[in-house]
Design a protein around this motif. Structure first.
Motif, short mmCIF file in Angstrom:
data_model
loop_
_atom_site.label_atom_id
_atom_site.label_comp_id
_atom_site.label_asym_id
_atom_site.label_seq_id
_atom_site.Cartn_x
_atom_site.Cartn_y
_atom_site.Cartn_z
N THR A 87 0.82 -1.22 0.00
CA THR A 87 0.00 0.00 0.00
C THR A 87 0.86 1.26 0.00
OG1 THR A 87 -0.13 -0.18 2.43
CG2 THR A 87 -1.98 -1.07 1.15
N PRO A 88 1.79 1.41 -0.93
CA PRO A 88 2.58 2.65 -0.97
C PRO A 88 1.69 3.85 -1.29
CG PRO A 88 2.94 1.36 -2.96
CD PRO A 88 2.13 0.50 -2.05
N GLY A 89 1.92 4.94 -0.57
CA GLY A 89 1.12 6.14 -0.79
C GLY A 89 -0.17 6.18 -0.01
N ALA A 90 -0.50 5.10 0.72
CA ALA A 90 -1.75 5.08 1.50
C ALA A 90 -1.60 5.95 2.74
CB ALA A 90 -2.10 3.64 1.89
N VAL A 91 -2.70 6.59 3.14
CA VAL A 91 -2.72 7.41 4.34
C VAL A 91 -3.41 6.64 5.47
CG1 VAL A 91 -2.67 9.56 3.06
CG2 VAL A 91 -4.87 8.52 3.62
N GLY A 92 -3.46 7.24 6.65
CA GLY A 92 -4.03 6.56 7.81
C GLY A 92 -5.46 6.12 7.61
N ALA A 93 -6.27 6.96 6.97
CA ALA A 93 -7.67 6.60 6.74
C ALA A 93 -7.79 5.40 5.82
CB ALA A 93 -8.42 7.80 6.15
N ASP A 94 -6.92 5.32 4.80
CA ASP A 94 -6.93 4.16 3.89
C ASP A 94 -6.57 2.88 4.64
OD1 ASP A 94 -7.49 5.85 1.75
OD2 ASP A 94 -5.37 6.23 1.38
N LEU A 95 -5.55 2.94 5.48
CA LEU A 95 -5.11 1.75 6.21
C LEU A 95 -6.15 1.30 7.22
CD1 LEU A 95 -1.40 2.86 6.71
CD2 LEU A 95 -2.27 1.20 5.07
N ALA A 96 -6.81 2.26 7.87
CA ALA A 96 -7.89 1.89 8.79
C ALA A 96 -9.02 1.20 8.04
CB ALA A 96 -8.40 3.14 9.51
N ASN A 97 -9.29 1.68 6.84
CA ASN A 97 -10.35 1.07 6.02
C ASN A 97 -9.95 -0.35 5.59
OD1 ASN A 97 -12.78 0.94 4.61
ND2 ASN A 97 -11.94 1.89 2.79
N ILE A 98 -8.67 -0.56 5.30
CA ILE A 98 -8.20 -1.89 4.90
C ILE A 98 -8.36 -2.88 6.04
CG2 ILE A 98 -6.10 -3.19 4.36
CD1 ILE A 98 -5.26 -0.82 2.60
N VAL A 99 -8.00 -2.48 7.26
CA VAL A 99 -8.15 -3.37 8.41
C VAL A 99 -9.62 -3.70 8.63
CG1 VAL A 99 -7.86 -3.55 10.91
CG2 VAL A 99 -6.05 -2.56 9.52
N ASN A 100 -10.48 -2.70 8.50
CA ASN A 100 -11.91 -2.94 8.69
C ASN A 100 -12.47 -3.85 7.60
OD1 ASN A 100 -14.49 -2.26 10.09
ND2 ASN A 100 -14.98 -1.38 8.10
N GLU A 101 -12.05 -3.63 6.35
CA GLU A 101 -12.51 -4.49 5.25
C GLU A 101 -12.03 -5.93 5.46
OE1 GLU A 101 -14.42 -4.16 2.67
OE2 GLU A 101 -14.88 -2.04 2.83
N GLY A 102 -10.81 -6.09 6.00
CA GLY A 102 -10.32 -7.43 6.28
C GLY A 102 -11.15 -8.12 7.35
N ALA A 103 -11.55 -7.36 8.39
CA ALA A 103 -12.39 -7.94 9.43
C ALA A 103 -13.76 -8.33 8.88
CB ALA A 103 -12.53 -6.94 10.58
N LEU A 104 -14.31 -7.50 8.01
CA LEU A 104 -15.60 -7.83 7.39
C LEU A 104 -15.50 -9.08 6.52
CD1 LEU A 104 -16.82 -4.24 6.36
CD2 LEU A 104 -17.59 -5.61 8.30
N ALA A 105 -14.37 -9.20 5.80
CA ALA A 105 -14.17 -10.39 4.95
C ALA A 105 -14.06 -11.65 5.80
CB ALA A 105 -12.92 -10.21 4.10
N ALA A 106 -13.41 -11.54 6.97
CA ALA A 106 -13.29 -12.70 7.86
C ALA A 106 -14.66 -13.15 8.35
CB ALA A 106 -12.37 -12.37 9.03
N VAL A 107 -15.50 -12.18 8.73
CA VAL A 107 -16.85 -12.52 9.17
C VAL A 107 -17.64 -13.15 8.04
CG1 VAL A 107 -19.03 -11.57 10.04
CG2 VAL A 107 -16.87 -10.72 10.94
N LYS A 108 -17.48 -12.61 6.84
CA LYS A 108 -18.20 -13.14 5.67
C LYS A 108 -17.81 -14.59 5.39
CE LYS A 108 -18.85 -12.26 0.74
NZ LYS A 108 -18.46 -11.38 -0.41
N ASN A 109 -16.54 -14.91 5.62
CA ASN A 109 -16.05 -16.27 5.37
C ASN A 109 -16.24 -17.19 6.56
OD1 ASN A 109 -15.16 -15.62 2.73
ND2 ASN A 109 -13.25 -14.78 3.54
N GLY A 110 -16.90 -16.71 7.61
CA GLY A 110 -17.20 -17.54 8.77
C GLY A 110 -16.02 -17.84 9.65
N ARG A 111 -15.01 -16.96 9.68
CA ARG A 111 -13.83 -17.18 10.52
C ARG A 111 -13.92 -16.34 11.79
NH1 ARG A 111 -10.92 -17.84 5.42
NH2 ARG A 111 -10.70 -15.60 5.13
N GLU A 112 -13.25 -16.80 12.83
CA GLU A 112 -13.22 -16.09 14.10
C GLU A 112 -12.01 -15.17 14.19
OE1 GLU A 112 -13.38 -18.89 17.26
OE2 GLU A 112 -15.41 -19.58 16.79
N PHE A 113 -11.07 -15.31 13.28
CA PHE A 113 -9.87 -14.47 13.27
C PHE A 113 -9.65 -13.94 11.85
CE2 PHE A 113 -9.29 -17.49 16.71
CZ PHE A 113 -8.85 -16.69 17.76
N VAL A 114 -9.01 -12.80 11.78
CA VAL A 114 -8.66 -12.20 10.49
C VAL A 114 -7.37 -12.83 10.00
CG1 VAL A 114 -8.09 -10.08 9.26
CG2 VAL A 114 -9.79 -10.04 11.08
#
Length: 634
Positions: A371-398
């Motif tokens: 993620t070169p050039g990403a700012v703090g808001a972008d990185l926070a969004n990536i972590v949140n999207e990763g958590a949502l993807a984990a829930v979608k795939n039925g996992r308890e951990f990201v």
């Protein structure tokens, strides 16, 4: 203190309600009386009035200049004792004689008393009543809108955070070590002001936080207040903009008055360029905005520095701010809140993943590299999207694959599974993407290929090639820029070599390649024709980085020719490179068509098979890097 203010406000509201109810009751009583009098009167003709006198049906008469009020006798048939009749005054000279002969009582109405009472009620009492109702209703509506009396005009409406309300500290801000270091002095001054005043030092009254959107300027300002444990007054620059002249300046005065009550404290003005725009001699001017700016300049000069009030402001357009706003004594300290580097991105990801359950395979450094050039808001969004993807795939951990998918979602969008390409289109896309990857692998000083896919994405990409830099670069050579252009043109060149056709799939590649070539000519001075002459200047560097031309039309024509020469040369060299490695291009493309997605290691195995020296060179490079790191640690 807050309970006392609430109780006072409740008492004031009760008093205002009582006054309003009294006014409404008076108006209702007056309206009822007027309506009753109107309902108890009836107009008759003058002939009928004379007939009533003749038939002895009139008890008394009140004569005025315009009408005659008639009171019928009681219990006379057809008339009620409570009914008052009237008729117009026709100036009958025999009326008085007729009344005398019939024995009817009569008198003249006092004109002075009647008109004086009407005048007092119409021009004094009613305006006062209506004004009181308007003021009351305006105050109530203004409070509902978060303002004070009279719709809150002149009130700053700044959000006031008390010491205990701010839970954010510097531990919650990552990737901005230099900015935090610059602001620690302000924190120490707010906590120990006498230490500075005793020696005669004066801290800057204002600090300007400058950086791209999403880098955390507002978060950093709140962290300063949290570290200093002082009140924090937050307001946006657009809140000062008013329709009525002078109201913006009144809001500025109210803001600083509120700050003096809460001193020591921090005033934070977000998007200060809304009111701090340069006062130049343009044809279109805004007197209200200039009055507001003048008042801000005056207030920053006027408030007592011993009261420990610090003004922080944020903007991503510092080049348009008025020079008077940036002079010493105002916003004379500029704190750059720029895009974080690799280490900063790793730290930001750690901060935003504190409350997220991460799997054992999670490697935040890999995500930071992608993620070169990403700012703090972008990185926070990536972590949140990763958590949502984990829930979608039925996992308890990201897991790491969730975060990788989140990066791709942010860059290219979600997979568009319903977009089915024809076999021919799919082959063209495969050769196009492998063309990019193969040129990147065969050239030196290019970023390694991380992933190649021909799965369509929602942002319009039919496929893409992801490259990840091995390390952060702050200087780029002419050779590296030229190689980047060749990588961008690799997709179109592969289409031409294999299918001998041109499609629309390279539009974004062509746009980026042209922009890079133009920057080489006009900004970086990388051509012999123009030597080191600046032909364009970058404006809004923290927003879109748009370049403004600073040359004549004739020079612009020469620039276009030079850009064309660069693109044409890179295009020819790219086609030559792919033609020499046509066997690799076909082999990898067929493999990609079968798998649809391949990663960098799989891709490079094909390249190393033909060029084993590249594998040896990479191994030597990794060994040198490891040795360098060990020496640094030692």
């Amino acid at each position: 203190m807050d309970n006392k203010n609430t109780e006072d406000n409740n008492n004031n509201n009760k008093k205002q309600n009582t006054i309003l109810y009294a006014i409404l009751a008076f108006l209702f009583l007056y309206a009822f009386t007027s309506t009753k009098n109107f309902m108890m009167t009836n107009e008759i003709s003058y002939n009928k009035f004379l007939n009533m006198i003749e038939n002895n049906q009139v008890e008394s008469v009140v004569i005025s200049a315009s009408e005659i009020k008639i009171v019928p006798k009681e219990k006379e048939e057809g008339f009620s004792s409570k009914k008052v009749l009237y008729t117009g005054n026709v100036d009958d000279p025999n009326l008085i004689n007729i009344l005398n002969e019939s024995g009817v009582e009569y008198r003249a109405e006092s004109i002075q008393e009647n008109y004086f009472a009407d005048f007092i009620f119409s021009w004094v009492i009613m305006p006062i009543i209506l004004f009181s109702i308007f003021r009351f209703l305006a105050g109530r509506i203004g409070k509902r809108m978060g303002a004070g009396p009279m719709m809150g005009l002149g009130k700053s409406n700044a959000k006031v955070y008390k010491e205990n309300d701010i839970k954010i500290t510097f531990d919650d801000v990552a990737g901005q070590d230099e900015a935090k270091e610059s602001l620690k002095e302000i924190i120490d001054y707010l906590n120990n002001a006498t230490k500075y005043t005793d020696i005669g030092a004066k801290l800057p009254k204002g600090a300007l936080l400058v950086g791209p959107p999403g880098t955390g300027k507002t978060l950093l300002a709140k962290a300063v207040a949290g570290e200093a444990n002082v009140p924090f007054l937050s307001i946006s620059g657009s809140n000062f903009v008013e329709m009525f002249a002078g109201m913006g300046a009144a809001k500025v005065r109210d803001l600083f008055q509120e700050a003096e009550k809460n001193a020591p404290c921090i005033i934070f003005i977000d998007e200060v360029d809304s009111i701090g725009k340069s006062r130049d001699s343009q044809l279109q001017t805004n007197d209200e905005r200039e009055q507001t700016l003048n008042q801000l300049l005056t207030q920053m000069d006027g408030f007592d520095s011993t009261k420990a009030i610090v003004v922080l402001a944020a903007t991503n357009r510092p080049e348009i701010l008025d020079k008077a706003l940036l002079r010493p004594g105002r916003f004379d300290r500029r704190v750059i809140v720029d895009r974080p580097d690799l280490k900063g991105r790793v730290d930001i990801l750690k901060v935003h993943s504190k409350g997220v359950k991460l799997g054992d395979d999670v490697d935040l450094e890999e995500i930071a590299k992608s993620t070169p050039g990403a700012v703090g808001a972008d990185l926070a969004n990536i972590v949140n999207e990763g958590a949502l993807a984990a829930v979608k795939n039925g996992r308890e951990f990201v897991m790491q694959e969730d975060l990788r998918e989140a990066v791709e979602v942010i860059i290219a969008g979600k997979e568009k599974k319903d977009r089915i390409l024809s076999p021919m289109e799919k082959r063209i896309v495969a050769f196009h993407e492998v063309g990019h990857a193969l040129v990147a692998a065969l050239l030196e000083n290019t970023d390694p290929v991380h992933k190649i896919t021909i799965v369509p994405r929602t942002m319009g990409a039919l496929g893409y090639t992801m490259q990840l830099p091995e390390e952060e670069k702050y200087l780029v050579s002419k050779e590296e820029l030229t190689n980047q252009i060749m990588v961008m043109l690799g997709g179109r060149s592969a289409e031409e070599e294999v299918f001998n056709l041109i499609t629309t799939g390279a539009s974004n590649d062509i746009e980026r390649a042209t922009k890079t070539a133009r920057s080489m000519v006009t900004v970086y001075g990388m051509t012999d024709k123009f030597d080191m002459v600046a032909l364009e200047s970058v404006q809004n560097r923290y927003l879109d980085g748009r370049a403004a031309r600073e040359c004549s039309e004739e020079t612009s024509t020469l620039i276009d020719q030079e850009v064309l020469n660069i693109i044409r040369t890179c295009h020819e060299n790219t086609r030559k490179l792919l033609n020499e490695n046509r066997d690799l291009l076909d082999k990898i493309s067929e493999y990609l068509l079968e798998k649809e997605t391949i990663f960098g290691d799989e891709f490079m195995e094909f390249v190393y098979e033909k060029y084993p020296e590249l594998k040896e060179k990479k191994a030597k490079k990794l060994a040198d890097k490891k040795q360098k790191e060990e020496n640094t640690e030692y």
